[in-house]
Design a protein around this motif. Structure first.
Motif, PDB file in Angstrom:
ATOM      1  N   LEU A 142      -1.517   6.378   4.689  1.00 53.01           N
ATOM      2  CA  LEU A 142      -1.035   5.602   3.555  1.00 53.01           C
ATOM      3  C   LEU A 142       0.467   5.437   3.616  1.00 53.01           C
ATOM      4  O   LEU A 142       1.005   4.406   3.250  1.00 53.01           O
ATOM      5  N   THR A 185       0.841  -1.210   0.000  1.00 54.55           N
ATOM      6  CA  THR A 185       0.000   0.000   0.000  1.00 54.55           C
ATOM      7  C   THR A 185       0.865   1.244   0.000  1.00 54.55           C
ATOM      8  O   THR A 185       0.605   2.197  -0.732  1.00 54.55           O
ATOM      9  N   ARG A 217      -9.298   1.363   2.083  1.00 53.44           N
ATOM     10  CA  ARG A 217      -8.909  -0.036   2.260  1.00 53.44           C
ATOM     11  C   ARG A 217      -8.133  -0.206   3.569  1.00 53.44           C
ATOM     12  O   ARG A 217      -8.327  -1.179   4.308  1.00 53.44           O
ATOM     13  N   GLU A 218      -7.274   0.772   3.855  1.00 53.78           N
ATOM     14  CA  GLU A 218      -6.494   0.730   5.103  1.00 53.78           C
ATOM     15  C   GLU A 218      -7.406   0.904   6.321  1.00 53.78           C
ATOM     16  O   GLU A 218      -7.204   0.266   7.354  1.00 53.78           O
ATOM     17  N   LEU A 223      -7.186   3.592  -1.565  1.00 55.53           N
ATOM     18  CA  LEU A 223      -6.154   2.932  -0.756  1.00 55.53           C
ATOM     19  C   LEU A 223      -6.346   3.263   0.725  1.00 55.53           C
ATOM     20  O   LEU A 223      -6.199   2.390   1.586  1.00 55.53           O
ATOM     21  N   ASP A 255       2.341   1.675  -3.490  1.00 55.37           N
ATOM     22  CA  ASP A 255       1.332   2.131  -4.450  1.00 55.37           C
ATOM     23  C   ASP A 255       1.010   3.609  -4.246  1.00 55.37           C
ATOM     24  O   ASP A 255       0.903   4.378  -5.204  1.00 55.37           O
TER      25      ASP A 255
END
Length: 196
Positions: A164, A4, A56-57, A53, A7
């Motif tokens: 992130l 992650t 998602r985290e 992202l 990305d």
């Protein structure tokens, strides 16, 4: 660095939000890395991907179930709005008025659970101010979500910080710049503080 992180960093470099080189920061300090915060908001598709992202985290860290997303400031409103859209909840933001924070939007009930969103956490002072304000209004901050956490563990918020990227960005007084950095022409960013 996790997948992650990689990305997210790739996306940030693509839009020029994280740049390597030699920069004289507005503080007057010298740094090999520039975090160009306005560029986070310039490219909607990249911002959408970064927020995906981040969401998602949030799910991975089980920081869900909040009632609303609150952006730390008007400047972070686009980021907070996109996180809220992807998490399926409303968004609002904080503004300073006469030196005090106010919550913009419809009146929220006491005990409303809020996720604070900001682009970059430096010392954590802005998030801490927001947490205190929300608590004083009878609401509950459940955590802070950010794109970049550069506090190096110094942001003691007593709440989870979901980021992130955890990034350490060195900064040097001009008389302490490492030799490798001195060999790179410096780019002055923003309004450099006088006396440095």
């Amino acid at each position: 660095m996790t997948g992650t992180d990689q990305d997210a960093l790739k996306l940030l470099r693509e839009i020029g939000a994280v740049v390597d080189g030699h920069f004289i920061l507005p503080s007057g300090l010298s740094s090999p890395t520039l975090i160009d915060r306005p560029r986070l908001f310039m490219y909607p598709c990249h911002l959408q991907a970064l927020c995906a992202l981040l969401c998602r985290e949030l799910h991975s860290q089980k920081l869900t179930g909040f009632d609303r997303v609150v952006s730390i400031s008007r400047a972070n409103m686009v980021l907070g709005h996109e996180v809220a859209r992807q998490m399926g909840c409303p968004s609002t933001w904080l503004e300073k008025e006469a030196g005090s924070l106010k919550l913009v939007g419809p009146n929220l009930e006491k005990k409303t659970r809020l996720l604070i969103v900001e682009d970059v956490v430096n010392t954590g002072a802005s998030s801490q101010e927001a947490i205190h304000a929300l608590e004083s209004w009878g609401m509950e901050a459940v955590g802070v979500a950010c794109v970049i956490n550069r506090s190096n563990g110094q942001a003691n918020l007593e709440l989870p910080i979901i980021s992130l990227i955890d990034m350490q960005v060195p900064a040097y007084a001009l008389d302490q710049v490492p030799r490798y950095l001195e060999e790179i022409p410096a780019i002055v960013t923003g309004n450099v503080a006088s006396g440095h």
